[in-house]
Design a protein around this motif. Structure first.
Motif, PDB file in Angstrom:
ATOM      1  N   ALA A 173       0.826  -1.207   0.000  1.00 51.75           N
ATOM      2  CA  ALA A 173       0.000   0.000   0.000  1.00 51.75           C
ATOM      3  C   ALA A 173       0.862   1.260   0.000  1.00 51.75           C
ATOM      4  N   LEU A 174       1.903   1.279   0.827  1.00 51.15           N
ATOM      5  CA  LEU A 174       2.755   2.468   0.902  1.00 51.15           C
ATOM      6  C   LEU A 174       3.596   2.628  -0.361  1.00 51.15           C
ATOM      7  N   GLU A 175       4.012   1.514  -0.945  1.00 50.08           N
ATOM      8  CA  GLU A 175       4.760   1.601  -2.202  1.00 50.08           C
ATOM      9  C   GLU A 175       3.882   2.121  -3.333  1.00 50.08           C
ATOM     10  N   SER A 176       2.625   1.697  -3.365  1.00 46.83           N
ATOM     11  CA  SER A 176       1.714   2.166  -4.414  1.00 46.83           C
ATOM     12  C   SER A 176       1.456   3.660  -4.261  1.00 46.83           C
ATOM     13  N   GLN A 177       1.452   4.138  -3.018  1.00 43.65           N
ATOM     14  CA  GLN A 177       1.292   5.566  -2.774  1.00 43.65           C
ATOM     15  C   GLN A 177       2.487   6.335  -3.332  1.00 43.65           C
ATOM     16  N   GLY A 178       3.653   5.735  -3.235  1.00 45.67           N
ATOM     17  CA  GLY A 178       4.849   6.394  -3.734  1.00 45.67           C
ATOM     18  C   GLY A 178       4.965   6.367  -5.245  1.00 45.67           C
ATOM     19  N   GLN A 179       4.052   5.640  -5.893  1.00 42.78           N
ATOM     20  CA  GLN A 179       4.102   5.534  -7.351  1.00 42.78           C
ATOM     21  C   GLN A 179       3.043   6.418  -8.019  1.00 42.78           C
ATOM     22  N   LEU A 228       6.041  -1.565  12.585  1.00 38.68           N
ATOM     23  CA  LEU A 228       5.516  -1.000  11.340  1.00 38.68           C
ATOM     24  C   LEU A 228       5.097   0.465  11.483  1.00 38.68           C
ATOM     25  N   LEU A 229       5.026   0.960  12.710  1.00 36.46           N
ATOM     26  CA  LEU A 229       4.537   2.316  12.938  1.00 36.46           C
ATOM     27  C   LEU A 229       5.380   3.350  12.201  1.00 36.46           C
ATOM     28  N   GLY A 230       4.692   4.378  11.700  1.00 34.03           N
ATOM     29  CA  GLY A 230       5.387   5.438  10.984  1.00 34.03           C
ATOM     30  C   GLY A 230       4.422   6.564  10.678  1.00 34.03           C
ATOM     31  N   PRO A 231       4.823   7.514   9.863  1.00 33.99           N
ATOM     32  CA  PRO A 231       3.957   8.656   9.550  1.00 33.99           C
ATOM     33  C   PRO A 231       2.607   8.257   8.968  1.00 33.99           C
ATOM     34  N   ASP A 232       2.549   7.115   8.281  1.00 35.83           N
ATOM     35  CA  ASP A 232       1.317   6.706   7.610  1.00 35.83           C
ATOM     36  C   ASP A 232       0.678   5.463   8.216  1.00 35.83           C
ATOM     37  N   GLY A 280      -3.626  11.459  -3.270  1.00 38.21           N
ATOM     38  CA  GLY A 280      -4.003  11.515  -1.869  1.00 38.21           C
ATOM     39  C   GLY A 280      -3.028  10.762  -0.975  1.00 38.21           C
ATOM     40  N   ARG A 281      -3.032  11.153   0.276  1.00 39.50           N
ATOM     41  CA  ARG A 281      -2.172  10.495   1.254  1.00 39.50           C
ATOM     42  C   ARG A 281      -2.875   9.291   1.844  1.00 39.50           C
ATOM     43  N   LEU A 282      -2.197   8.178   1.870  1.00 38.57           N
ATOM     44  CA  LEU A 282      -2.755   6.943   2.413  1.00 38.57           C
ATOM     45  C   LEU A 282      -2.437   6.847   3.897  1.00 38.57           C
ATOM     46  N   GLU A 283      -3.444   6.571   4.708  1.00 38.92           N
ATOM     47  CA  GLU A 283      -3.246   6.365   6.141  1.00 38.92           C
ATOM     48  C   GLU A 283      -3.765   4.984   6.506  1.00 38.92           C
ATOM     49  N   ILE A 284      -2.936   4.216   7.194  1.00 38.43           N
ATOM     50  CA  ILE A 284      -3.262   2.835   7.532  1.00 38.43           C
ATOM     51  C   ILE A 284      -3.471   2.719   9.033  1.00 38.43           C
ATOM     52  N   ASP A 285      -4.623   2.184   9.435  1.00 36.49           N
ATOM     53  CA  ASP A 285      -4.911   1.893  10.834  1.00 36.49           C
ATOM     54  C   ASP A 285      -4.942   0.384  11.021  1.00 36.49           C
ATOM     55  N   LEU A 286      -4.125  -0.126  11.931  1.00 38.08           N
ATOM     56  CA  LEU A 286      -4.104  -1.550  12.240  1.00 38.08           C
ATOM     57  C   LEU A 286      -4.855  -1.766  13.556  1.00 38.08           C
ATOM     58  N   SER A 315       0.842   5.469  18.038  1.00 43.24           N
ATOM     59  CA  SER A 315       1.477   5.991  16.834  1.00 43.24           C
ATOM     60  C   SER A 315       2.998   5.983  16.957  1.00 43.24           C
ATOM     61  N   ASP A 316       3.626   6.435  15.902  1.00 36.67           N
ATOM     62  CA  ASP A 316       5.070   6.606  15.894  1.00 36.67           C
ATOM     63  C   ASP A 316       5.498   7.511  17.053  1.00 36.67           C
ATOM     64  N   ARG A 317       4.763   8.581  17.264  1.00 37.32           N
ATOM     65  CA  ARG A 317       5.091   9.517  18.350  1.00 37.32           C
ATOM     66  C   ARG A 317       4.935   8.855  19.714  1.00 37.32           C
ATOM     67  N   THR A 318       3.853   8.092  19.895  1.00 36.07           N
ATOM     68  CA  THR A 318       3.625   7.407  21.160  1.00 36.07           C
ATOM     69  C   THR A 318       4.751   6.432  21.458  1.00 36.07           C
ATOM     70  N   PHE A 319       5.162   5.700  20.435  1.00 35.58           N
ATOM     71  CA  PHE A 319       6.247   4.730  20.617  1.00 35.58           C
ATOM     72  C   PHE A 319       7.521   5.428  21.076  1.00 35.58           C
ATOM     73  N   ARG A 320       7.868   6.515  20.412  1.00 36.36           N
ATOM     74  CA  ARG A 320       9.097   7.235  20.768  1.00 36.36           C
ATOM     75  C   ARG A 320       9.039   7.744  22.206  1.00 36.36           C
ATOM     76  N   GLU A 321       7.860   8.172  22.632  1.00 39.03           N
ATOM     77  CA  GLU A 321       7.699   8.627  24.017  1.00 39.03           C
ATOM     78  C   GLU A 321       7.889   7.483  25.007  1.00 39.03           C
ATOM     79  N   ASP A 322       7.418   6.304  24.646  1.00 35.96           N
ATOM     80  CA  ASP A 322       7.491   5.148  25.549  1.00 35.96           C
ATOM     81  C   ASP A 322       8.856   4.470  25.561  1.00 35.96           C
ATOM     82  N   TYR A 323       9.611   4.643  24.470  1.00 33.03           N
ATOM     83  CA  TYR A 323      10.873   3.908  24.339  1.00 33.03           C
ATOM     84  C   TYR A 323      12.076   4.834  24.120  1.00 33.03           C
TER      85      TYR A 323
END
Length: 231
Positions: free
Chosen positions: A27-33, A53-57, A37-43, A81-89
Motif C-alpha cells: 500500500a505504501l509503495e503504491s502511494q509512492g508511485q 511498522l509504525l510510521g507517519p502513515d 491523496g495520502r494513504l493512512e493505515i490503521d491496524l 502511533s510513531d510519536r507514542t512509541f518514541r515517548e514510551d521507548y
C-alpha cells in the motif's frame, strides 16, 4: 465473514502477521508511485509486534476493555502511533522494537530474549550502540556486568538472534502471491450483494444483539459515501 462477503487473504507458508505487514508495504509503495491523496493505515490490533511498522502513515488502534474517549463503531480503543512509541521507548524509532524484543524478550509471545536484560536495559543499550548488531559487536565494552556477561556468552548471542528472528515481520511477500487480483479490489469493503439479509439472519439466530446496529451503521455510512461519490 462469508455472509459479510469480506475478502480473506491467506498465503500458505506465511503467518498472518507477515501477510498484514506485506499488505502495508504494498500500500505504501503504491502511494509512492503517484497514487492520489495520502494513504493512512490503521491496524486494529493489540499485538505489540506491529509496533515495528509504525510510521507517519501507519498507526495502531489497540482495543481496550474499559471505556475510553475514543471509539470506533462502539468499540473503545487507544491510538498508538510513531510519536507514542518514541515517548514510551526513549526516543527510539519503531523499527528498533525488533531489537528491543530480541534483547528483552516477551513471555506472552514465547520470545526468550537474553537472560538478565529487561526493556529498560534494552532501550539504554540501543541508544548507546544503535542496533542489536552494534551491541553484539561492542559487548565487551558494555558497562553493566550482567548485560555484558550475557551478551558475550554464546547462549546470550544465540538467544538474541533467535528472538529477533521470531519477532521480525516479513514484509516482502510478492504481490502476485499476496493478492488474487490487486490491492484495491482485494481490500475493498462493500455491502453484501444480498443487502446483508443473510448476515442479519445469522445475528438474530445467534442473538448477536449488539452487532446488528454496528453493522447497520457501517452499511449506512457506505451508502452515504456511495451517494456522495455519485453526486
Amino acid at each position: 465473514v462469508r455472509a459479510m462477503q469480506l475478502n480473506v487473504i491467506e498465503v500458505p507458508g506465511y503467518e498472518a502477521d507477515d501477510v498484514i505487514a506485506s499488505i502495508c508495504r504494498t500500500a505504501l509503495e503504491s502511494q509512492g508511485q503517484g497514487k492520489e491523496g495520502r494513504l493512512e493505515i490503521d491496524l486494529a490490533t493489540p499485538d505489540k509486534d506491529f509496533f515495528q511498522l509504525l510510521g507517519p502513515d501507519i498507526r495502531m488502534l489497540r482495543p481496550q476493555k474499559k471505556n475510553r474517549d475514543s471509539s470506533v463503531n462502539g468499540i473503545a480503543y487507544d491510538v498508538y502511533s510513531d510519536r507514542t512509541f518514541r515517548e514510551d521507548y526513549g526516543g527510539l524509532c519503531p523499527t528498533k522494537f525488533v531489537d528491543i524484543q530480541a534483547l528483552a524478550g516477551d513471555t506472552a509471545d514465547n520470545v526468550p530474549g537474553v537472560r538478565g536484560i529487561g526493556p529498560k536495559t534494552a532501550v539504554k543499550l540501543l541508544l548507546e550502540y544503535e542496533d542489536l548488531q552494534g551491541i553484539l559487536d561492542n559487548a565487551t565494552s558494555i558497562k553493566g556486568k550482567v548485560a555484558r556477561n550475557a551478551l558475550t556468552s554464546e547462549e546470550g548471542v544465540s538467544l538474541a538472534k533467535l528472538s529477533k528472528s521470531l519477532v521480525e515481520l516479513d514484509c516482502k511477500i510478492p504481490d502476485d502471491v499476496l493478492f488474487r487480483d490487486k490491492l484495491e479490489s482485494d481490500l475493498t469493503f462493500k455491502k453484501p450483494d444480498d443487502e446483508g439479509r443473510e448476515l442479519l439472519r445469522l445475528f438474530r439466530e445467534y442473538d448477536f444483539k449488539t452487532l446488528t446496529p454496528r453493522v447497520e451503521t457501517l452499511w449506512q455510512d457506505l451508502d452515504h459515501a456511495a451517494t456522495g461519490e455519485s453526486s
